[in-house]
Design a protein around this motif. Sequence first.
Motif, PDB file in Angstrom:
ATOM      1  N   GLU A  47     -10.358 -11.222  -0.043  1.00 27.54           N
ATOM      2  CA  GLU A  47      -9.289 -10.501  -1.010  1.00 27.54           C
ATOM      3  C   GLU A  47      -8.055 -10.453  -0.618  1.00 27.54           C
ATOM      4  N   CYS A  48      -6.753 -10.571  -1.658  1.00 26.78           N
ATOM      5  CA  CYS A  48      -5.555 -10.590  -0.885  1.00 26.78           C
ATOM      6  C   CYS A  48      -4.860  -9.630  -1.936  1.00 26.78           C
ATOM      7  N   ILE A  49      -3.803  -9.050  -1.122  1.00 29.27           N
ATOM      8  CA  ILE A  49      -2.807  -8.134  -1.857  1.00 29.27           C
ATOM      9  C   ILE A  49      -1.556  -8.734  -1.727  1.00 29.27           C
ATOM     10  N   PHE A  50      -1.047  -9.429  -2.769  1.00 27.24           N
ATOM     11  CA  PHE A  50       0.196  -9.926  -2.871  1.00 27.24           C
ATOM     12  C   PHE A  50       1.246  -8.835  -3.301  1.00 27.24           C
ATOM     13  N   VAL A  51       2.097  -8.620  -2.379  1.00 25.87           N
ATOM     14  CA  VAL A  51       3.238  -7.586  -2.060  1.00 25.87           C
ATOM     15  C   VAL A  51       4.515  -8.295  -2.682  1.00 25.87           C
ATOM     16  N   ASP A  52       4.875  -8.062  -3.932  1.00 26.10           N
ATOM     17  CA  ASP A  52       6.169  -8.490  -4.249  1.00 26.10           C
ATOM     18  C   ASP A  52       7.131  -7.692  -3.927  1.00 26.10           C
ATOM     19  N   ASN A  53       7.879  -8.258  -3.092  1.00 27.20           N
ATOM     20  CA  ASN A  53       9.018  -7.394  -2.520  1.00 27.20           C
ATOM     21  C   ASN A  53      10.375  -7.577  -3.396  1.00 27.20           C
ATOM     22  N   SER A  79       1.025  -6.249  -6.004  1.00 24.27           N
ATOM     23  CA  SER A  79       1.735  -5.025  -6.155  1.00 24.27           C
ATOM     24  C   SER A  79       3.114  -5.291  -6.410  1.00 24.27           C
ATOM     25  N   ASP A  80       3.701  -4.852  -7.631  1.00 24.15           N
ATOM     26  CA  ASP A  80       5.029  -5.074  -7.911  1.00 24.15           C
ATOM     27  C   ASP A  80       5.835  -3.920  -7.066  1.00 24.15           C
ATOM     28  N   SER A  81       6.503  -4.127  -6.205  1.00 23.62           N
ATOM     29  CA  SER A  81       7.000  -3.019  -5.158  1.00 23.62           C
ATOM     30  C   SER A  81       8.670  -3.586  -4.995  1.00 23.62           C
ATOM     31  N   GLU A  82       9.112  -4.346  -5.809  1.00 20.11           N
ATOM     32  CA  GLU A  82      10.509  -4.596  -5.903  1.00 20.11           C
ATOM     33  C   GLU A  82      11.471  -3.411  -5.644  1.00 20.11           C
ATOM     34  N   LYS A  83      11.302  -2.711  -6.613  1.00 15.35           N
ATOM     35  CA  LYS A  83      12.362  -1.288  -6.602  1.00 15.35           C
ATOM     36  C   LYS A  83      12.037  -0.549  -5.125  1.00 15.35           C
ATOM     37  N   PHE A  84      10.965  -0.423  -4.499  1.00 13.90           N
ATOM     38  CA  PHE A  84      10.850   0.193  -3.383  1.00 13.90           C
ATOM     39  C   PHE A  84      11.501  -0.626  -2.347  1.00 13.90           C
ATOM     40  N   PHE A  85      11.480  -1.847  -2.412  1.00 25.01           N
ATOM     41  CA  PHE A  85      12.087  -2.674  -1.293  1.00 25.01           C
ATOM     42  C   PHE A  85      13.508  -2.554  -1.319  1.00 25.01           C
ATOM     43  N   LEU A  86      13.966  -2.999  -2.728  1.00 25.13           N
ATOM     44  CA  LEU A  86      15.568  -2.654  -2.850  1.00 25.13           C
ATOM     45  C   LEU A  86      16.172  -1.354  -2.712  1.00 25.13           C
ATOM     46  N   ILE A 102      12.185  -4.689   5.893  1.00 22.75           N
ATOM     47  CA  ILE A 102      11.206  -5.677   4.827  1.00 22.75           C
ATOM     48  C   ILE A 102       9.673  -5.404   5.519  1.00 22.75           C
ATOM     49  N   GLY A 103       9.798  -5.730   6.863  1.00 25.92           N
ATOM     50  CA  GLY A 103       8.506  -5.744   7.636  1.00 25.92           C
ATOM     51  C   GLY A 103       7.656  -4.433   7.423  1.00 25.92           C
ATOM     52  N   LYS A 104       8.632  -3.193   7.731  1.00 29.32           N
ATOM     53  CA  LYS A 104       7.834  -1.816   7.597  1.00 29.32           C
ATOM     54  C   LYS A 104       7.482  -1.709   6.223  1.00 29.32           C
ATOM     55  N   ASN A 105       8.258  -1.846   5.271  1.00 29.21           N
ATOM     56  CA  ASN A 105       8.063  -1.634   3.841  1.00 29.21           C
ATOM     57  C   ASN A 105       6.782  -2.426   3.277  1.00 29.21           C
ATOM     58  N   PHE A 106       6.710  -3.926   3.823  1.00 33.22           N
ATOM     59  CA  PHE A 106       5.412  -4.747   3.633  1.00 33.22           C
ATOM     60  C   PHE A 106       4.301  -3.891   4.171  1.00 33.22           C
ATOM     61  N   ILE A 107       4.370  -3.436   5.211  1.00 39.53           N
ATOM     62  CA  ILE A 107       3.078  -2.928   5.854  1.00 39.53           C
ATOM     63  C   ILE A 107       2.696  -1.738   5.089  1.00 39.53           C
ATOM     64  N   ASP A 108       3.808  -1.018   4.774  1.00 39.20           N
ATOM     65  CA  ASP A 108       3.455   0.336   4.087  1.00 39.20           C
ATOM     66  C   ASP A 108       2.733   0.060   2.640  1.00 39.20           C
ATOM     67  N   VAL A 109       3.485  -0.802   1.913  1.00 39.64           N
ATOM     68  CA  VAL A 109       2.883  -1.017   0.756  1.00 39.64           C
ATOM     69  C   VAL A 109       1.361  -1.696   0.806  1.00 39.64           C
ATOM     70  N   PHE A 110       1.265  -2.488   1.683  1.00 38.83           N
ATOM     71  CA  PHE A 110      -0.319  -3.229   1.977  1.00 38.83           C
ATOM     72  C   PHE A 110      -1.300  -1.950   2.246  1.00 38.83           C
ATOM     73  N   LEU A 111      -0.845  -1.268   3.034  1.00 38.89           N
ATOM     74  CA  LEU A 111      -1.865  -0.196   3.306  1.00 38.89           C
ATOM     75  C   LEU A 111      -2.181   0.955   2.371  1.00 38.89           C
ATOM     76  N   LYS A 112      -1.074   0.999   1.460  1.00 39.60           N
ATOM     77  CA  LYS A 112      -1.176   1.990   0.272  1.00 39.60           C
ATOM     78  C   LYS A 112      -2.261   1.263  -0.929  1.00 39.60           C
ATOM     79  N   GLU A 113      -1.923  -0.073  -0.755  1.00 41.47           N
ATOM     80  CA  GLU A 113      -2.892  -0.841  -1.937  1.00 41.47           C
ATOM     81  C   GLU A 113      -4.048  -0.890  -1.286  1.00 41.47           C
ATOM     82  N   ALA A 114      -4.411  -1.130   0.033  1.00 37.86           N
ATOM     83  CA  ALA A 114      -5.604  -1.485   0.617  1.00 37.86           C
ATOM     84  C   ALA A 114      -6.769  -0.050   0.345  1.00 37.86           C
TER      85      ALA A 114
END
Length: 133
Positions: A47-53, A79-86, A102-114
């Motif tokens: 299964e995948c989590i697509f983090v849209d930054n 995960s529509d995370s554009e606003k969070f990243f920007l 970007i790297g930290k935000n990606f990990i944070d969003v991924f863990l939240k979604e997981a």
Amino acid sequence: MDDLLQDRIQEIKDMVKDNKVLLGLSGGVDSSVVAALLSKAIGKQLECIFVDNGLLRKDEAKQVLKDLKKALKIKIHFSDSEKFFLKNLKGKEDPEEKRKVIGKNFIDVFLKEAKKIKEYFQKIEKELKKIKK
């Protein structure tokens, strides 16, 4: 080349066995290739989590999501995370600092979604246990 690919696929199968794998997708080439390789090796166990930054080209995230779902036939959570990243990139000028954000935000969003996925499956397990009683 085929031998190398088959060797990697077998290594993945041996490592994963009957476990599930949760992969973070950024929409870039690297994570998409990993998804394709894992899909070939373990199929529905992936299964995948697509983090849209919000940093891909206009509508590219939607197209990548559609293409990956069609080609790999795996479950992909979006995960529509554009606003969070920007918001977190605002005012950042240094490319290295941007990369780290970007790297930290990606990990944070991924863990939240997981965590959401884990909680969902735990809820289903509880319901199934009630039914079995």
